[in-house]
Design an enzyme around this catalytic site. Structure first.
Site, mmCIF file in Angstrom:
data_model
loop_
_atom_site.group_PDB
_atom_site.id
_atom_site.type_symbol
_atom_site.label_atom_id
_atom_site.label_comp_id
_atom_site.label_asym_id
_atom_site.label_seq_id
_atom_site.Cartn_x
_atom_site.Cartn_y
_atom_site.Cartn_z
ATOM 1 N N LYS A 170 0.825 -1.186 0.000
ATOM 2 C CA LYS A 170 0.000 0.000 0.000
ATOM 3 C C LYS A 170 0.865 1.245 0.000
ATOM 4 O O LYS A 170 1.883 1.305 0.708
ATOM 5 C CB LYS A 170 -0.915 0.001 1.231
ATOM 6 C CG LYS A 170 -1.960 -1.087 1.185
ATOM 7 C CD LYS A 170 -2.966 -0.847 0.073
ATOM 8 C CE LYS A 170 -3.806 -2.054 -0.225
ATOM 9 N NZ LYS A 170 -4.736 -1.856 -1.349
ATOM 10 N N ASP A 198 0.031 0.228 -4.598
ATOM 11 C CA ASP A 198 -1.407 0.483 -4.731
ATOM 12 C C ASP A 198 -1.770 1.671 -3.860
ATOM 13 O O ASP A 198 -1.659 1.608 -2.643
ATOM 14 C CB ASP A 198 -2.174 -0.774 -4.287
ATOM 15 C CG ASP A 198 -3.679 -0.632 -4.439
ATOM 16 O OD1 ASP A 198 -4.148 0.441 -4.869
ATOM 17 O OD2 ASP A 198 -4.391 -1.608 -4.128
ATOM 18 N N GLU A 224 -1.066 0.807 -8.942
ATOM 19 C CA GLU A 224 -2.509 0.541 -8.955
ATOM 20 C C GLU A 224 -3.292 1.721 -8.383
ATOM 21 O O GLU A 224 -2.903 2.280 -7.357
ATOM 22 C CB GLU A 224 -2.752 -0.729 -8.129
ATOM 23 C CG GLU A 224 -4.191 -1.172 -8.029
ATOM 24 C CD GLU A 224 -4.266 -2.570 -7.389
ATOM 25 O OE1 GLU A 224 -3.376 -3.415 -7.643
ATOM 26 O OE2 GLU A 224 -5.219 -2.807 -6.622
ATOM 27 N N GLU A 250 -10.911 -1.825 -10.059
ATOM 28 C CA GLU A 250 -11.624 -2.577 -9.023
ATOM 29 C C GLU A 250 -12.912 -1.883 -8.585
ATOM 30 O O GLU A 250 -13.785 -2.529 -8.012
ATOM 31 C CB GLU A 250 -10.707 -2.843 -7.815
ATOM 32 C CG GLU A 250 -10.308 -1.611 -7.048
ATOM 33 C CD GLU A 250 -9.333 -1.926 -5.907
ATOM 34 O OE1 GLU A 250 -8.160 -2.212 -6.213
ATOM 35 O OE2 GLU A 250 -9.747 -1.894 -4.744
ATOM 36 N N ASP A 273 -13.374 -6.934 -10.154
ATOM 37 C CA ASP A 273 -13.620 -7.861 -9.040
ATOM 38 C C ASP A 273 -14.838 -8.681 -9.434
ATOM 39 O O ASP A 273 -15.903 -8.123 -9.685
ATOM 40 C CB ASP A 273 -13.875 -7.065 -7.745
ATOM 41 C CG ASP A 273 -13.923 -7.974 -6.533
ATOM 42 O OD1 ASP A 273 -14.643 -9.010 -6.587
ATOM 43 O OD2 ASP A 273 -13.252 -7.682 -5.535
ATOM 44 N N HIS A 300 -9.199 -8.212 -9.175
ATOM 45 C CA HIS A 300 -9.144 -7.795 -7.776
ATOM 46 C C HIS A 300 -9.847 -8.876 -6.966
ATOM 47 O O HIS A 300 -10.900 -9.369 -7.361
ATOM 48 C CB HIS A 300 -9.873 -6.457 -7.625
ATOM 49 C CG HIS A 300 -10.018 -5.972 -6.224
ATOM 50 N ND1 HIS A 300 -11.189 -6.088 -5.502
ATOM 51 C CD2 HIS A 300 -9.131 -5.376 -5.405
ATOM 52 C CE1 HIS A 300 -11.014 -5.561 -4.297
ATOM 53 N NE2 HIS A 300 -9.780 -5.125 -4.207
ATOM 54 N N GLU A 333 -4.113 -11.907 -7.738
ATOM 55 C CA GLU A 333 -4.028 -11.407 -6.370
ATOM 56 C C GLU A 333 -4.257 -12.511 -5.338
ATOM 57 O O GLU A 333 -5.167 -13.328 -5.463
ATOM 58 C CB GLU A 333 -5.087 -10.311 -6.170
ATOM 59 C CG GLU A 333 -5.116 -9.745 -4.759
ATOM 60 C CD GLU A 333 -5.700 -8.344 -4.692
ATOM 61 O OE1 GLU A 333 -6.655 -8.059 -5.446
ATOM 62 O OE2 GLU A 333 -5.191 -7.542 -3.877
HETATM 63 MG MG LIG Z 1 -6.325 -2.209 -5.053
#
Ligand SMILES: [Mg+2]
Length: 379
Positions: A170, A198, A224, A250, A273, A300, A333
């Site tokens: 992150k 991300d 991302e 996502e 997703d 995702h 992922e």
């Molecule tokens: Mg993400």
């Protein structure tokens, strides 16, 4: 075959160790598991991404009464029927998440009825496994007693030991802190492991480009959600400003919403997703569109074992373009944060071995809900 019952199972659990991303602090997790039962005795499972109880209301109050008695194997017809009935009220978000859960359950039933794993029911040849990347490196809460640096070093060691060859961290906590954390993780992972970042749409384009340029030297696999999912021009600006590939999608749902992003190649990796974009049926259409524009698709997946299995089955069957004798390895992922729904609500979770998921050989999604465990997490 006909649908005899639909049940919604909202599930929630507090986190032992809360963690942050760029938008808020996670103190608990929740999701919605959906069950579709047939008179013939085959049960299908699905999952809706997002707030569990609003999604449950959309499933039970709006969609369920419209599908009782229908044949769940008519996946295309059912999708079009349900989408047409909900289009005027919501083209993404709760309505689409509810429709996604039902579509995944329909496909689970359809593949179980065919006696094949879902990815093979979608037309793919038998495969042993797919490579996955670890999603982790979320900073702890400030009063956790452990620094982000210490936690990230421990996590990096854990992922290396598990055989991961790629991981995602992150960012989105401010430029200087991000640069420092990327340096920390890169050092801890070593040079061999691919690293993605991300931001969960925390930045404006100027800041996102500034961050990308500061971390380009660390061989970043993709950046991302650098900017708002509502700002396609911003994505294009970030793409022009860095050599790092861009990922996103996502927050998006349906082929209709993905189409301009793919046509303009606003991202290099599209990340629908399955539990939000419209399920297996719509995920395959998004992937088909993506292949026509040479955009990679890597879903995702941040939900339960059901959503994880749906993503895995979809990923194994997705259309790919261009082809090659020696294609560059891609990853799916693998949420590696604390998540009881991934590990505790199914009898046997998807098997993991040396950085790869083994494709289930059982018919359908390949995972079966443990009803007692599901009850323990009932909201
Ligand atoms: Mg993400």
């Amino acid at each position: 075959m006909r649908i005899s019952a639909v049940r919604a199972h909202p599930a929630g659990a507090p986190l032992r160790r809360p963690f942050a991303f760029s938008q808020w602090l996670f103190t608990h997790r929740e999701t919605l598991i959906v069950e579709v039962e047939t008179a013939e005795g085959i049960t299908g499972w699905g999952e809706a991404y997002g707030p569990a109880k609003p999604n449950a209301a959309a499933v039970m109050e709006f969609f369920a009464p419209k599908i009782l008695g229908r044949d769940p194997r008519d996946t295309e017809d059912l999708w079009q029927f349900l989408f047409a009935r909900s289009l005027d009220y919501g083209q993404k978000g709760t309505m689409l998440a509810a429709l996604s859960a039902l579509d995944i359950a329909f496909w689970d039933i359809r593949a179980k009825d065919a006696g094949r794993p879902l990815y093979r029911a979608l037309g793919a040849a038998r495969q042993r496994s797919v490579r996955c990347y670890a999603t982790g490196f979320y900073p702890p809460r400030e009063d956790d007693g452990e620094t982000a640096e210490a936690r990230f070093e421990a996590e990096a060691a854990q992922y290396r030991a598990m055989g991961f060859r790629a991981a995602k961290m992150k960012v989105g906590f401010g430029l200087e802190r991000d640069v420092h954390l990327v340096e920390t993780v890169r050092r801890a992972l070593g040079e061999e492991i691919r690293l993605m970042i991300d931001a969960n749409h925390a930045y404006d384009p100027i800041t996102a480009v500034a961050l990308a340029r500061r971390v380009e030297q660390h061989d970043i696999g993709w950046f991302e959600e650098p900017v708002s999912p509502l700002d396609m021009e911003g994505y294009l600006e970030v793409k022009r400003g860095t050599t790092i590939p861009i990922a996103g999608g996502e927050c998006e749902a349906t082929r209709f919403a993905f189409e301009p992003w793919l046509r303009r190649r606003a991202f290099d990796y599209a990340q629908p997703d399955l539990c939000a974009c419209g399920g297996i049926s719509e995920g395959m259409k998004i992937a088909t569109l993506a292949s026509a524009h040479s955009v990679h698709v890597t879903p995702h997946a941040w939900g339960s074992a059901i959503g994880q299995a749906a993503a895995l089955q979809f990923y194994a069957a997705r259309p790919r373009h261009p082809g090659s004798l020696t294609p560059e390895e891609k990853w799916i992922e693998c949420d590696s944060t604390e998540n009881p729904f991934r590990t505790e609500i199914v009898a046997e979770p998807v098997r993991f071995e040396a950085g790869e998921w083994l494709l289930p050989e059982a018919p359908g999604l390949g995972v079966e809900i443990d009803r007692d465990a599901l009850k323990r997490f009932a909201l």
